[in-house]
Design a protein around this motif. Structure first.
Motif, PDB file in Angstrom:
ATOM      1  N   GLY A 226       0.802  -1.218   0.000  1.00 49.37           N
ATOM      2  CA  GLY A 226       0.000   0.000   0.000  1.00 49.37           C
ATOM      3  C   GLY A 226       0.832   1.263   0.000  1.00 49.37           C
ATOM      4  N   GLY A 227       2.059   1.174  -0.492  1.00 47.46           N
ATOM      5  CA  GLY A 227       2.984   2.303  -0.438  1.00 47.46           C
ATOM      6  C   GLY A 227       2.675   3.432  -1.383  1.00 47.46           C
ATOM      7  N   THR A 228       1.723   3.263  -2.292  1.00 47.64           N
ATOM      8  CA  THR A 228       1.322   4.375  -3.159  1.00 47.64           C
ATOM      9  C   THR A 228       0.027   5.015  -2.668  1.00 47.64           C
ATOM     10  OG1 THR A 228       0.136   2.902  -4.690  1.00 47.64           O
ATOM     11  CG2 THR A 228       2.457   3.374  -5.178  1.00 47.64           C
ATOM     12  N   GLY A 229      -0.475   4.564  -1.516  1.00 46.53           N
ATOM     13  CA  GLY A 229      -1.652   5.182  -0.919  1.00 46.53           C
ATOM     14  C   GLY A 229      -1.251   6.297   0.028  1.00 46.53           C
ATOM     15  N   PHE A 230      -2.240   6.890   0.670  1.00 39.99           N
ATOM     16  CA  PHE A 230      -2.024   8.052   1.534  1.00 39.99           C
ATOM     17  C   PHE A 230      -1.150   7.705   2.742  1.00 39.99           C
ATOM     18  CE2 PHE A 230      -4.371  11.435   4.252  1.00 39.99           C
ATOM     19  CZ  PHE A 230      -3.455  12.411   3.898  1.00 39.99           C
ATOM     20  N   VAL A 231      -1.593   6.752   3.545  1.00 41.70           N
ATOM     21  CA  VAL A 231      -0.826   6.347   4.723  1.00 41.70           C
ATOM     22  C   VAL A 231       0.493   5.707   4.304  1.00 41.70           C
ATOM     23  CG1 VAL A 231      -0.785   4.834   6.737  1.00 41.70           C
ATOM     24  CG2 VAL A 231      -2.879   6.052   6.149  1.00 41.70           C
ATOM     25  N   GLY A 232       0.434   4.838   3.285  1.00 42.36           N
ATOM     26  CA  GLY A 232       1.631   4.124   2.869  1.00 42.36           C
ATOM     27  C   GLY A 232       2.716   5.037   2.343  1.00 42.36           C
TER      28      GLY A 232
ATOM     29  N   GLU B 282       6.145   6.975  -8.553  1.00 43.02           N
ATOM     30  CA  GLU B 282       6.768   8.297  -8.611  1.00 43.02           C
ATOM     31  C   GLU B 282       5.791   9.388  -8.202  1.00 43.02           C
ATOM     32  OE1 GLU B 282       9.287  11.254 -11.591  1.00 43.02           O
ATOM     33  OE2 GLU B 282       8.518   9.344 -12.334  1.00 43.02           O
ATOM     34  N   GLY B 283       4.562   9.319  -8.704  1.00 48.78           N
ATOM     35  CA  GLY B 283       3.582  10.343  -8.369  1.00 48.78           C
ATOM     36  C   GLY B 283       3.242  10.380  -6.896  1.00 48.78           C
ATOM     37  N   ALA B 284       3.288   9.225  -6.230  1.00 50.75           N
ATOM     38  CA  ALA B 284       2.971   9.175  -4.806  1.00 50.75           C
ATOM     39  C   ALA B 284       4.132   9.639  -3.935  1.00 50.75           C
ATOM     40  CB  ALA B 284       2.564   7.756  -4.413  1.00 50.75           C
ATOM     41  N   LEU B 285       5.373   9.326  -4.337  1.00 48.70           N
ATOM     42  CA  LEU B 285       6.522   9.555  -3.468  1.00 48.70           C
ATOM     43  C   LEU B 285       7.308  10.828  -3.783  1.00 48.70           C
ATOM     44  CD1 LEU B 285       7.938   5.934  -3.110  1.00 48.70           C
ATOM     45  CD2 LEU B 285       6.304   7.133  -1.648  1.00 48.70           C
ATOM     46  N   ARG B 286       7.339  11.228  -5.041  1.00 47.70           N
ATOM     47  CA  ARG B 286       8.146  12.400  -5.401  1.00 47.70           C
ATOM     48  C   ARG B 286       7.719  13.663  -4.652  1.00 47.70           C
ATOM     49  NH1 ARG B 286       6.782  15.656  -9.110  1.00 47.70           N
ATOM     50  NH2 ARG B 286       5.535  14.069 -10.180  1.00 47.70           N
TER      51      ARG B 286
ATOM     52  N   ALA C 263       0.146  -1.823   4.894  1.00 47.91           N
ATOM     53  CA  ALA C 263      -0.739  -0.656   4.847  1.00 47.91           C
ATOM     54  C   ALA C 263      -1.745  -0.736   3.714  1.00 47.91           C
ATOM     55  CB  ALA C 263       0.092   0.626   4.711  1.00 47.91           C
ATOM     56  N   ALA C 264      -1.692  -1.800   2.912  1.00 48.42           N
ATOM     57  CA  ALA C 264      -2.612  -1.913   1.778  1.00 48.42           C
ATOM     58  C   ALA C 264      -4.036  -2.110   2.287  1.00 48.42           C
ATOM     59  CB  ALA C 264      -2.209  -3.081   0.882  1.00 48.42           C
ATOM     60  N   SER C 265      -4.935  -1.276   1.815  1.00 52.68           N
ATOM     61  CA  SER C 265      -6.328  -1.353   2.245  1.00 52.68           C
ATOM     62  C   SER C 265      -7.176  -0.518   1.302  1.00 52.68           C
ATOM     63  CB  SER C 265      -6.471  -0.835   3.680  1.00 52.68           C
ATOM     64  OG  SER C 265      -7.816  -0.795   4.080  1.00 52.68           O
TER      65      SER C 265
ATOM     66  N   GLY D  65      -4.303  15.643   5.689  1.00 54.46           N
ATOM     67  CA  GLY D  65      -2.915  15.994   5.472  1.00 54.46           C
ATOM     68  C   GLY D  65      -2.653  16.247   4.003  1.00 54.46           C
ATOM     69  N   PRO D  66      -1.528  16.868   3.706  1.00 53.67           N
ATOM     70  CA  PRO D  66      -1.194  17.162   2.307  1.00 53.67           C
ATOM     71  C   PRO D  66      -0.656  15.947   1.571  1.00 53.67           C
ATOM     72  CG  PRO D  66       0.565  17.897   3.742  1.00 53.67           C
ATOM     73  CD  PRO D  66      -0.525  17.381   4.643  1.00 53.67           C
ATOM     74  N   TYR D  67      -0.556  16.092   0.253  1.00 55.35           N
ATOM     75  CA  TYR D  67       0.048  15.068  -0.606  1.00 55.35           C
ATOM     76  C   TYR D  67      -0.676  13.733  -0.484  1.00 55.35           C
ATOM     77  CZ  TYR D  67       3.671  18.635  -0.647  1.00 55.35           C
ATOM     78  OH  TYR D  67       4.337  19.827  -0.753  1.00 55.35           O
ATOM     79  N   ASP D  68      -1.935  13.751  -0.808  1.00 57.94           N
ATOM     80  CA  ASP D  68      -2.774  12.553  -0.819  1.00 57.94           C
ATOM     81  C   ASP D  68      -2.834  12.062  -2.261  1.00 57.94           C
ATOM     82  OD1 ASP D  68      -4.750  10.648  -0.682  1.00 57.94           O
ATOM     83  OD2 ASP D  68      -6.126  11.854   0.517  1.00 57.94           O
ATOM     84  N   PRO D  69      -2.172  10.958  -2.581  1.00 57.83           N
ATOM     85  CA  PRO D  69      -2.049  10.545  -3.982  1.00 57.83           C
ATOM     86  C   PRO D  69      -3.371  10.327  -4.704  1.00 57.83           C
ATOM     87  CG  PRO D  69      -0.542   9.289  -2.597  1.00 57.83           C
ATOM     88  CD  PRO D  69      -1.438  10.044  -1.680  1.00 57.83           C
ATOM     89  N   HIS D  70      -4.400   9.894  -3.983  1.00 59.24           N
ATOM     90  CA  HIS D  70      -5.668   9.564  -4.645  1.00 59.24           C
ATOM     91  C   HIS D  70      -6.841  10.351  -4.083  1.00 59.24           C
ATOM     92  CE1 HIS D  70      -3.247   6.340  -6.208  1.00 59.24           C
ATOM     93  NE2 HIS D  70      -3.085   5.820  -5.009  1.00 59.24           N
ATOM     94  N   LEU D  71      -6.572  11.429  -3.336  1.00 55.59           N
ATOM     95  CA  LEU D  71      -7.613  12.237  -2.700  1.00 55.59           C
ATOM     96  C   LEU D  71      -8.601  11.312  -2.001  1.00 55.59           C
ATOM     97  CD1 LEU D  71      -8.377  15.164  -2.210  1.00 55.59           C
ATOM     98  CD2 LEU D  71      -9.982  15.015  -4.092  1.00 55.59           C
TER      99      LEU D  71
END
Length: 352
Positions: free
Chosen positions: A7-13, A38-42, A77-79, A175-181
């Motif tokens: 779940g590393g490309t999600g908000f918490v992850g 890249e879009g989630a972590l950069r 964290a995947a959910s 919080g900010p930077y939420d990859p998928h709102l």
């Protein structure tokens, strides 16, 4: 230390990955879609080249085994977090079956530290009027919450068997930077866009994703912590319980806007939520009046003051709300008028 994160490309992850990398950990992601890394972590200052990526899903036994090979710790964290009735088929598959598979594979691989990301919603309704590390698993009458309660039972079973599994209970997170709102940030946005004129009475726990991410980094990287052998193996993400009136009042204070709303008893709004859920199954656009959002306000209870939080306290609510609204504005998701006093931009570094 090499940490595998699902779940590393999600908000918490994603925020947890950033916290781990800042502390010097090497990270391997199990990601269904590597193009999202890249879009989630950069935006969080983590270049995609800084993490290893294994392509796969948490319900794919072979890919999970490949991702766990040789790691020292696992953050599961995947959910699927959604009250959208169109996503119901995903809930049990990912939240329950995926948890069973990942925890089982991690134990079999001899991983020494395993953290399962649950939710405080898994403990609702709370018969004692508040939740603690000893609270029983809830029996909620809502699909997302029920799936997290089932996953919680899975994680507690591993704990009872002596596996090195810690469980964390994040509150609703902004919080900010939420990859998928995700759900909570989308609800804040909808309120500021004038799409939520009615709110249920009641309340919910609210926290900052960056605080929960810091908790995960501490549990995985700091030596000497006990995992899963007693209630000390259950930790709560820093947060606070707010009534819906307090929440809207705080949003109004941060933005400098007057946000009129009609507050109704949950019993009056739940039938509307059920009807909206039926319509949502065939309506292509998201309807922001969800049964689950009303239900959680009716079922939620405060977290006891003495619960384990990894030694962390929640950051000021005004900072969490302000940083989130600023991010929504700078990302083009809110107009300057909608963001109010938060329309003044700040650098990305200032809100991490």
């Amino acid at each position: 230390m090499l940490v595998c994160v699902t779940g590393g490309t999600g908000f918490v992850g994603a925020h947890s990955v950033a916290a781990l990398v800042r502390e010097g950990a090497a990270v391997r992601l199990l990601a269904r879609d590597p193009s999202r890394v890249e879009g989630a972590l950069r935006p969080l200052g983590v270049p995609s080249a800084a993490v290893q990526v294994v392509t796969g899903d948490v319900t794919d036994r072979a890919r999970v085994a490949a991702a766990l090979r040789g790691v020292d710790a696992v953050l599961h964290a995947a959910s699927v977090y959604s009250f959208d009735t169109r996503r119901y088929p995903e809930l049990r598959r990912t939240n329950v079956s995926g948890t069973e598979l990942v925890l089982q594979a991690a134990v079999r691989a001899g991983v020494g530290r395993i953290v399962h990301v649950s939710s405080v919603a898994a403990l609702y309704p709370a018969p004692a009027g508040e939740v603690t590390a000893q609270s029983p698993v809830g029996s909620p009458k809502e699909a997302y919450m029920a799936s997290k309660a089932e996953a919680e039972l899975v994680a507690r079973r591993f704990q009872a068997e002596g596996a090195p599994v810690a469980i964390t209970y994040p509150p609703a997170l902004i919080g900010p930077y939420d990859p998928h709102l995700g759900d909570q940030n989308a609800r804040l946005r909808n309120e500021l866009r004038g799409l939520m004129p009615m709110w249920p009475l009641g309340g919910f726990p609210l926290g900052d994703v960056r605080d929960t991410a810091e908790l995960h980094a501490r549990l995985l990287l700091e030596p000497g912590r006990e995992h899963g052998r007693d209630p000390g193996g259950r930790y709560f993400g820093p947060g606070r319980y707010l009534t819906t009136r307090q929440y809207l009042g705080s949003v109004g204070e941060v933005t400098g806007r007057r946000l009129p709303a009609l507050f109704l008893p949950p019993a009056a709004m739940l039938p509307v939520g059920r009807a909206v859920g039926l319509v949502q199954r065939v309506w292509p656009w998201h309807i922001p009046a969800e049964y689950g959002a009303v239900y959680i306000c009716a079922a939620a209870a405060p977290v006891a003051k003495d619960v384990p939080t990894g030694g962390l306290s929640p950051r000021p609510l005004a900072d969490s709300l302000g940083d989130t609204v600023r991010w929504l504005h700078t990302g083009g998701l809110l107009s300057a008028r909608q963001a109010g006093d938060c329309a003044r931009p700040r650098s990305a570094a200032a809100i991490r």
